[in-house]
Design an enzyme around this catalytic site. Structure first.
Site, PDB file in Angstrom:
ATOM      1  N   LYS A 283       0.852  -1.186   0.000  1.00  0.00           N
ATOM      2  CA  LYS A 283       0.000   0.000   0.000  1.00  0.00           C
ATOM      3  C   LYS A 283       0.888   1.238   0.000  1.00  0.00           C
ATOM      4  O   LYS A 283       1.826   1.329   0.794  1.00  0.00           O
ATOM      5  CB  LYS A 283      -0.894  -0.027   1.245  1.00  0.00           C
ATOM      6  CG  LYS A 283      -2.144   0.800   1.133  1.00  0.00           C
ATOM      7  CD  LYS A 283      -3.200   0.342   2.126  1.00  0.00           C
ATOM      8  CE  LYS A 283      -4.428   1.226   2.023  1.00  0.00           C
ATOM      9  NZ  LYS A 283      -5.584   0.673   2.700  1.00  0.00           N
ATOM     10  N   GLU A 360     -19.847  -5.283   9.118  1.00  0.00           N
ATOM     11  CA  GLU A 360     -20.808  -4.545   9.944  1.00  0.00           C
ATOM     12  C   GLU A 360     -21.923  -5.456  10.466  1.00  0.00           C
ATOM     13  O   GLU A 360     -22.409  -5.269  11.582  1.00  0.00           O
ATOM     14  CB  GLU A 360     -21.412  -3.386   9.139  1.00  0.00           C
ATOM     15  CG  GLU A 360     -20.450  -2.215   8.909  1.00  0.00           C
ATOM     16  CD  GLU A 360     -19.469  -2.446   7.776  1.00  0.00           C
ATOM     17  OE1 GLU A 360     -19.572  -3.482   7.082  1.00  0.00           O
ATOM     18  OE2 GLU A 360     -18.580  -1.588   7.566  1.00  0.00           O
ATOM     19  N   ARG A 388     -26.061  -1.989   5.895  1.00  0.00           N
ATOM     20  CA  ARG A 388     -25.733  -3.412   5.814  1.00  0.00           C
ATOM     21  C   ARG A 388     -26.367  -4.220   6.936  1.00  0.00           C
ATOM     22  O   ARG A 388     -26.723  -5.372   6.766  1.00  0.00           O
ATOM     23  CB  ARG A 388     -24.210  -3.575   5.970  1.00  0.00           C
ATOM     24  CG  ARG A 388     -23.398  -3.347   4.766  1.00  0.00           C
ATOM     25  CD  ARG A 388     -23.415  -4.599   3.923  1.00  0.00           C
ATOM     26  NE  ARG A 388     -22.936  -4.299   2.598  1.00  0.00           N
ATOM     27  CZ  ARG A 388     -21.672  -4.378   2.237  1.00  0.00           C
ATOM     28  NH1 ARG A 388     -20.758  -4.739   3.098  1.00  0.00           N
ATOM     29  NH2 ARG A 388     -21.322  -4.104   1.018  1.00  0.00           N
TER      30      ARG A 388
HETATM   31  C1  LIG Z   1     -19.134  -1.991   3.998  1.00  0.00           C
HETATM   32  C2  LIG Z   1     -17.967  -1.050   4.138  1.00  0.00           C
HETATM   33  N1  LIG Z   1     -17.418  -0.819   5.335  1.00  0.00           N
HETATM   34  C3  LIG Z   1     -16.377   0.039   5.459  1.00  0.00           C
HETATM   35  C4  LIG Z   1     -15.866   0.676   4.371  1.00  0.00           C
HETATM   36  C5  LIG Z   1     -14.745   1.701   4.530  1.00  0.00           C
HETATM   37  N2  LIG Z   1     -13.538   1.297   3.828  1.00  0.00           N
HETATM   38  C6  LIG Z   1     -13.190   1.791   2.637  1.00  0.00           C
HETATM   39  S1  LIG Z   1     -11.791   1.160   2.044  1.00  0.00           S
HETATM   40  C7  LIG Z   1     -11.571   0.206   3.416  1.00  0.00           C
HETATM   41  C8  LIG Z   1     -10.371  -0.681   3.530  1.00  0.00           C
HETATM   42  C9  LIG Z   1     -10.280  -1.590   2.358  1.00  0.00           C
HETATM   43  O1  LIG Z   1      -9.196  -2.441   2.505  1.00  0.00           O
HETATM   44  P1  LIG Z   1      -8.784  -3.354   1.282  1.00  0.00           P
HETATM   45  O2  LIG Z   1      -9.984  -3.990   0.692  1.00  0.00           O
HETATM   46  O3  LIG Z   1      -7.718  -4.267   1.747  1.00  0.00           O
HETATM   47  O4  LIG Z   1      -8.236  -2.346   0.211  1.00  0.00           O
HETATM   48  P2  LIG Z   1      -6.915  -1.431   0.262  1.00  0.00           P
HETATM   49  O5  LIG Z   1      -7.389  -0.059   0.638  1.00  0.00           O
HETATM   50  O6  LIG Z   1      -5.970  -2.002   1.273  1.00  0.00           O
HETATM   51  O7  LIG Z   1      -6.365  -1.480  -1.109  1.00  0.00           O
HETATM   52  C10 LIG Z   1     -12.618   0.385   4.315  1.00  0.00           C
HETATM   53  C11 LIG Z   1     -12.745  -0.275   5.626  1.00  0.00           C
HETATM   54  C12 LIG Z   1     -16.476   0.407   3.126  1.00  0.00           C
HETATM   55  N3  LIG Z   1     -16.080   1.010   2.005  1.00  0.00           N
HETATM   56  N4  LIG Z   1     -17.505  -0.455   3.038  1.00  0.00           N
END
Ligand SMILES: Cc1ncc(C[n+]2csc(CCOP(=O)(O)OP(=O)(O)O)c2C)c(N)n1
Length: 632
Positions: A283, A360, A388
């Site tokens: 990242k 969630e 959700r």
């Molecule tokens: C249902 C839901 N909960 C929380 C989020 C907030 N959120 C956005 S990106 C993220 C982290 C995503 O991690 P990953 O899938 O590993 O992608 P990366 O950013 O590491 O590339 C979160 C928790 C979301 N978008 N959707």
């Protein structure tokens, strides 16, 4: 002209040499850094998928082949490679490019929903449809992060995809070990184990050569061992978990080696069935400031001038205070410890905070379990993600009258993240839940106050909803109490009690400005902050009778929200004073700053004052009741 500026679409990528691709990756990174520092946006995740996205667009044939980005926050590189370089400077600005894929922007964009863990389900449906429609030459590609893979929907999808043996579906697991913070849970540990388990093939080779050379006993022992190969694999090569599900697993692969990525993707594309490609990325790759950022690898660059003091921080501070007094209070976050303000609580009481991953639904039902066992859980999530967990809130928590407090940050209009992120649904959804109590603090001071009241409720669930980025300071104190409500303003001297304006949350403060404007026109306004928007305080019925018009204002969808609940209360009490309910139109609202979106929705003090003046003018003067105070 840069090489990137010459890329009008994926076709332009296909003739580039490896050296040119390296140059291109550098140009993309420069533009990502420069733009997001100006516009705000998801930087770390996009820096990590530059080579991966280039490789996808060189191997697949979008838009014939379909690419689904899970969550969609990592689709900036995809935007740049599909003809949007010139407009990229407008990212997340009103009227400009959105921060997620957008069907209106490009035929290469498919899924706009930025709620995580859905990509594999979309992909499953798409692949099944192309099969049924007789279009076997299309491949569906899903890009999902290790964080998003912690969500339950992703596992429901995997279970189905594994059964669809001839689906042309490539699942790319972009594993950087991080969500906002390091990804947690058994799956995260499992993926981490795969990354370090390159030993497996060596061990098998060793067993085969040494044991089968041993006379007589050698081959049988080797055979036996071979028979339990799966067992050894389980220990040494944990990807069998995916293989046991019936999924072809390929990896782990270095996601920053573009050539390697292309090779793997071509194999996956030609396999003819579902393939899970495990890609390791970093990242924030290529930008030390992001790579080394310990909080979140610059997951999101905040908007310039974003207030550091926020309601989220006040919530976080108060949780620490409550935690000291109440050992039964525990906290749950769904992969968003820092953004929800829970980091301090986690530091103070590490055993009393649970990061459940992007889950969630699980968060809420797990909270039900904690409450059943005598604790008072505080579930801190963004308002939009509570959608959700509606059934879990209704049937798992409320049905059992469990003391669970849902703290909904980013409630109301959130701004540049657009339609999928505005927290405009919870205020109506939660009105439906029997026994639910909803608090809507108007300012940061009230966040602390109402949080304390909420955790004192022991016979059912509570919600505290607030605009996380709301300003701290500039608090307005009540001049009187009416039931549980705060009266903030009485009609100015000499003016009648014309309008009872009930503003939920920060809209109570907007109501004060409306009252000032109306006073200029000789209209007297009583401004009330209900503090609790459910149940609606019955004292409102009496107050309404003393005015000519009741006005409600809320930062939530109009349908089924606070305003409708007030109107219902007045009907039930046979109050025939007319009610006007102002709130967000029941539409998917575009991105922009919070103020811009509120203005588009007509929720500026100026517009509200105009509409209320017109409504008052419609009432005949003969109906004017005598001026009365609502604070008695
Ligand atoms: C249902 C839901 N909960 C929380 C989020 C907030 N959120 C956005 S990106 C993220 C982290 C995503 O991690 P990953 O899938 O590993 O992608 P990366 O950013 O590491 O590339 C979160 C928790 C979301 N978008 N959707």
């Amino acid at each position: 002209m840069t090489l990137l500026e010459c890329i009008q679409g994926p076709e332009d990528l296909k003739g580039l040499s490896q050296d040119q691709l390296t140059l291109l990756a550098g140009e993309i990174r420069d533009l990502l850094i420069e733009t997001t520092n100006r516009t705000s946006g998801h930087l770390g995740p996009n820096l990590g998928v530059v080579e991966l996205t280039i490789a996808i667009h060189r191997v697949f044939d979008s838009p014939k082949d379909k690419i689904v980005f899970d969550t969609g926050h990592q689709a900036y590189v995809h935007k740049l490679l599909t003809g949007r370089v010139a407009r990229f400077g407008t990212l997340r600005q009103r009227g400009g490019l959105t921060g997620y894929p957008s069907r209106a922007e490009s035929e290469h964009d498919l899924v706009e929903n930025s709620h995580a863990s859905t990509s594999l389900s979309y992909a499953d449906g798409l692949a099944k449809a192309y099969k049924l429609r007789g279009e076997p030459d299309r491949t569906v590609v899903a890009v999902i992060g290790d964080g998003a893979l912690t969500g339950g929907m992703a596992w429901e999808a995997l279970n189905n995809i594994a059964a669809a043996k001839d689906s042309r579906l490539v699942m790319i697991v972009n594993d950087n070990g991080w969500s906002y913070q390091p990804t947690i849970g058994g799956l995260a540990e499992h993926l981490a184990a795969i990354r370090v388990s390159q030993r497996y093939e060596h061990v098998l080779d060793y067993i085969k050569t040494t044991l089968s050379r041993t006379p007589v006993v050698g081959p049988p022992i080797y055979g036996t061992l071979h028979g339990i190969k799966k067992g050894i694999k389980d220990v040494l090569q944990p990807q069998v978990m995916f293989e046991d599900l019936g999924l072809k697993y390929v990896g782990p692969i270095d996601g920053h080696d573009e050539r390697l990525m292309e090779n793997a993707l071509r194999h996956a594309r030609d396999f003819g069935g579902p393939v899970l490609l495990h890609v390791i990325t970093k990242k924030g790759f290529g930008y030390p400031e992001a790579e080394q950022n310990e909080v979140d690898c610059l997951h999101q660059v905040p908007a310039a001038g974003a207030a550091p003091g926020t309601c989220s921080r006040v919530f976080g501070d108060e949780m620490v205070v409550i935690g000291a007094r109440r050992p039964d209070v525990v906290a749950i976050t769904a992969a968003m410890l820092h953004p929800t303000g829970l980091a301090q609580f986690a530091a103070a009481y590490p055993d009393r905070v649970y990061d459940v991953g992007i889950a969630e639904q699980h968060a809420v039902t797990s909270a039900a379990g904690l409450a059943m066992a005598g604790l008072h859980p505080v579930v801190a999530i963004y308002s939009t993600f509570l959608n959700r967990a509606f059934d879990q809130t209704l049937m798992d928590v409320a049905l059992h009258r469990l003391p669970v407090t849902l703290v909904l940050d980013r409630a109301g209009v959130t701004g540049p993240d657009g339609a999928s992120h505005h927290g405009m649904w919870d205020g109506s959804l939660m009105q439906l839940v029997p026994g639910m109590k909803i608090a809507a603090p108007r300012d940061a001071k009230r966040v602390a106050e109402l949080l304390n009241e909420a955790v004192e409720v022991s016979d059912g669930p509570t919600v505290v909803r607030f605009v996380g980025k709301g300003k701290v300071g500039g608090e307005v104190e009540a001049i009187a109490r009416l039931g549980v409500m705060d009266v903030l303003r009485e009609p100015a001297e000499g003016l009648g009690a014309d309008v009872l304006l009930v503003g939920a949350g920060p809209m109570a403060l907007a109501g004060l400005e409306v009252a000032d404007r109306l006073a200029v026109h000789g209209i007297g306004v009583t401004v009330v902050d209900p503090r609790w928007t459910k149940p609606v305080d019955e004292a409102l019925a009496g107050a309404a009778r003393q005015h000519r018009l009741v006005v409600t204002v809320e930062d939530n969808g109009r349908a089924g929200g606070f305003g409708d609940a007030v109107a219902r209360l007045l009907r039930d009490h046979d109050v025939d004073v007319p009610v006007k309910t102002f709130g967000l139109p029941q539409e998917f609202l575009a991105h922009g700053t919070r103020d811009e979106v509120l203005a588009d929705a007509g929720l500026t003090p100026q517009n509200l004052a105009r509409q209320i003046t017109e409504a008052v003018a419609l009432r005949s003067p003969g109906d004017v009741p005598e001026a009365a105070t609502t604070a008695d």
